[in-house]
Design an enzyme around this catalytic site. Structure first.
Site, short mmCIF file in Angstrom:
data_model
loop_
_atom_site.label_atom_id
_atom_site.label_comp_id
_atom_site.label_asym_id
_atom_site.label_seq_id
_atom_site.Cartn_x
_atom_site.Cartn_y
_atom_site.Cartn_z
N CYS A 254 -54.80 -16.66 29.71
CA CYS A 254 -55.40 -17.84 29.09
C CYS A 254 -55.79 -18.89 30.13
CB CYS A 254 -54.40 -18.45 28.11
SG CYS A 254 -55.02 -19.93 27.30
N SER B 53 -51.76 -22.03 14.88
CA SER B 53 -51.52 -20.83 15.68
C SER B 53 -50.48 -21.14 16.75
CB SER B 53 -52.83 -20.39 16.33
OG SER B 53 -52.61 -19.27 17.17
N CYS C 164 -60.02 -20.33 24.79
CA CYS C 164 -59.36 -21.61 25.06
C CYS C 164 -59.42 -22.00 26.50
CB CYS C 164 -57.87 -21.48 24.78
SG CYS C 164 -57.55 -20.98 23.18
N SER D 3 -49.53 -15.65 17.88
CA SER D 3 -50.15 -14.92 18.99
C SER D 3 -49.14 -13.91 19.50
CB SER D 3 -50.54 -15.90 20.10
OG SER D 3 -51.52 -16.78 19.62
N CYS E 134 -51.82 -26.88 28.77
CA CYS E 134 -50.77 -26.16 28.04
C CYS E 134 -49.72 -25.71 29.05
CB CYS E 134 -51.37 -24.94 27.34
SG CYS E 134 -50.19 -24.05 26.30
N CYS F 39 -49.51 -18.41 29.53
CA CYS F 39 -49.91 -17.04 29.15
C CYS F 39 -50.85 -16.52 30.24
CB CYS F 39 -50.60 -17.04 27.80
SG CYS F 39 -49.52 -17.57 26.46
N CYS G 159 -62.13 -25.58 15.40
CA CYS G 159 -60.95 -25.17 16.15
C CYS G 159 -60.56 -26.35 17.04
CB CYS G 159 -61.30 -23.94 16.99
SG CYS G 159 -59.98 -23.42 18.09
N GLU H 168 -61.20 -29.41 24.75
CA GLU H 168 -62.28 -28.67 24.12
C GLU H 168 -62.09 -28.60 22.62
OE1 GLU H 168 -62.31 -24.77 25.75
OE2 GLU H 168 -62.52 -25.51 27.78
N1 SAH Z 1 -50.80 -21.95 21.77
C1 SAH Z 1 -51.29 -21.43 20.53
C2 SAH Z 1 -52.69 -21.86 20.17
C3 SAH Z 1 -53.72 -21.90 21.25
S1 SAH Z 1 -54.27 -20.37 21.94
C4 SAH Z 1 -51.16 -19.94 20.50
O1 SAH Z 1 -50.72 -19.35 21.48
O2 SAH Z 1 -51.43 -19.33 19.47
C5 SAH Z 1 -55.32 -19.70 20.71
C6 SAH Z 1 -55.51 -18.21 20.79
O3 SAH Z 1 -56.44 -17.83 21.81
C7 SAH Z 1 -54.21 -17.50 21.11
O4 SAH Z 1 -54.08 -16.36 20.30
C8 SAH Z 1 -54.43 -17.13 22.54
O5 SAH Z 1 -53.56 -16.13 22.92
C9 SAH Z 1 -55.89 -16.77 22.56
N2 SAH Z 1 -56.49 -16.67 23.90
C10 SAH Z 1 -56.16 -17.35 25.01
N3 SAH Z 1 -56.88 -16.92 26.07
C11 SAH Z 1 -57.70 -15.95 25.63
C12 SAH Z 1 -58.68 -15.10 26.25
N4 SAH Z 1 -58.94 -15.18 27.55
N5 SAH Z 1 -59.32 -14.20 25.46
C13 SAH Z 1 -59.05 -14.12 24.13
N6 SAH Z 1 -58.15 -14.89 23.51
C14 SAH Z 1 -57.47 -15.79 24.23
#
Ligand code: SAH
Length: 352
Positions: free
Chosen positions: A121, A196, A338, A219, A114, A118, A107, A94
């Protein structure tokens, strides 16, 4: 097999063109078409001869032409577009274009899927498939450059905040950013680029060694160790206190402010105590907080806090003189968190 010339340096381009019988000076012309005019069809490069175009078409491809748009979602306000890109090897990623009053920002994703797992995510639902190449990262920007070229515009900001963990694909990410920085491509300032990370400390340190004014976003999402580990398993290997220290060192070395991203998850990390704790960790640091009201991912059962709870959280940070903003919702109606579009697409394919 045709050679893909997208993302080659001008010297490399020269070499491959000459090897197929083109004149050396053609490289500069083609480079300009690709990276200053965002034109990827050889046949539209008017200053080339028919014979040259035929040689090019026979021997070379240009990645943005090889990528298919599997899905496109545009927000109702017309300011955000999200594309699900089908890569030549069948994988998909994406990428999102945001139109701000100061210009266009993209972005980009850095990996297919990944591995960070998390809990909130969608990108990591099925793990990482592979790293993206620098060319694949550059192509995400240029697919949008092509779309806005009729307005005589180019993307002016890049955030590496799509799917994937950029610090685990460091060379390709930096390679892409260096390429976009070149005067003869986007001529984008490093100050307009942001990486990030979920907190991969060796990556933060490597970025510091680069000595480039690239913005760092971390993050964070939780400041209680158990909670952060349950939300972000990476916290086991790289505890957040150490991550903050590494980010602070990065900011001191380069004079750039660090942005801490903090997803607000209802009843998980959105209490007044959490806000106070977060303030304690960030007080007197060259840092700001970007609060992200969670985009609920149906698979994971997280909810977004109420507006009042979000305001309460901001108020505590402000009282403690921590610079905080709540992320503008640019893409709620387009699955902009994401991996959400990709996950949805994969599910639909499974049903077929
Ligand atoms: N791996 C990197 C970059 C990709 S994630 C990182 O962790 O920063 C980009 C951002 O989107 C991160 O801050 C992540 O925690 C956030 N993100 C992921 N899923 C999300 C969700 N469901 N709602 C809001 N933010 C989210």
């Amino acid at each position: 097999m045709k050679i893909d010339i997208f993302g080659l340096t001008i010297e490399e381009l020269q070499e491959v063109l000459v090897s197929k019988g083109l004149k050396k000076f053609r490289a500069k012309q083609i480079f300009q078409w690709l990276y200053q005019k965002s034109v990827f069809d050889f046949s539209a490069m008017h200053n080339l001869s028919k014979a040259d175009i035929a040689i090019l078409e026979e021997n070379f491809t240009v990645l943005p032409r090889e990528i298919t748009i599997l899905r496109e979602q545009n927000s109702s306000d017309g300011l955000t577009s999200k594309l699900l890109l089908g890569l030549p090897d069948g994988n998909s990623v994406e990428t999102v274009l945001m139109h701000h009053d100061y210009g266009y920002s993209v972005c980009v994703s850095s990996q297919v899927g990944c591995d960070m797992r998390c809990a909130f995510c969608a990108s990591g639902l099925k793990g990482a498939v592979r790293n993206l190449s620098a060319a694949e990262i550059i192509a995400q920007v240029y697919l949008f450059n092509e779309r806005i070229r009729e307005h005589k515009q180019m993307v002016s900001r890049v955030v590496v905040m799509g799917s994937g963990e950029p610090m685990l694909n460091f060379d390709a990410v930096l390679g892409a950013l260096d390429f976009l920085h070149r005067e003869d491509t986007c001529f984008m300032s490093y100050r307009n680029m942001t990486i990030s990370t979920c907190g991969i400390i060796p990556g933060i340190n490597r970025l510091a060694e680069q000595g480039k004014p690239i913005n760092l976003a971390v993050s964070l999402h939780a400041v209680r160790n158990d909670l952060r580990t349950s939300l972000m398993p990476v916290n086991k290997g790289f505890p957040f206190v150490d991550v903050i220290a590494a980010a602070e060192a990065y900011s001191e070395a380069g004079g750039r402010q660090v942005t801490y991203e903090y997803i607000l998850l209802k009843d998980k990390n959105d209490s007044v105590q959490d806000a106070e704790l977060l303030s304690n960790y960030l007080r007197y640091k060259h840092a700001s907080v970007n609060l992200i009201p969670a985009n609920p991912v149906p698979e994971q059962g997280f909810e977004r806090p109420s507006k009042a709870a979000i305001e309460r959280f901001v108020k505590v940070l402000t009282k403690n003189r921590i610079n905080a903003t709540v992320r503008k919702e640019m893409g709620k109606d387009i699955d902009a968190a994401c991996g959400q579009l990709r996950a949805k697409f994969a599910k639909e394919q499974e049903k077929k």
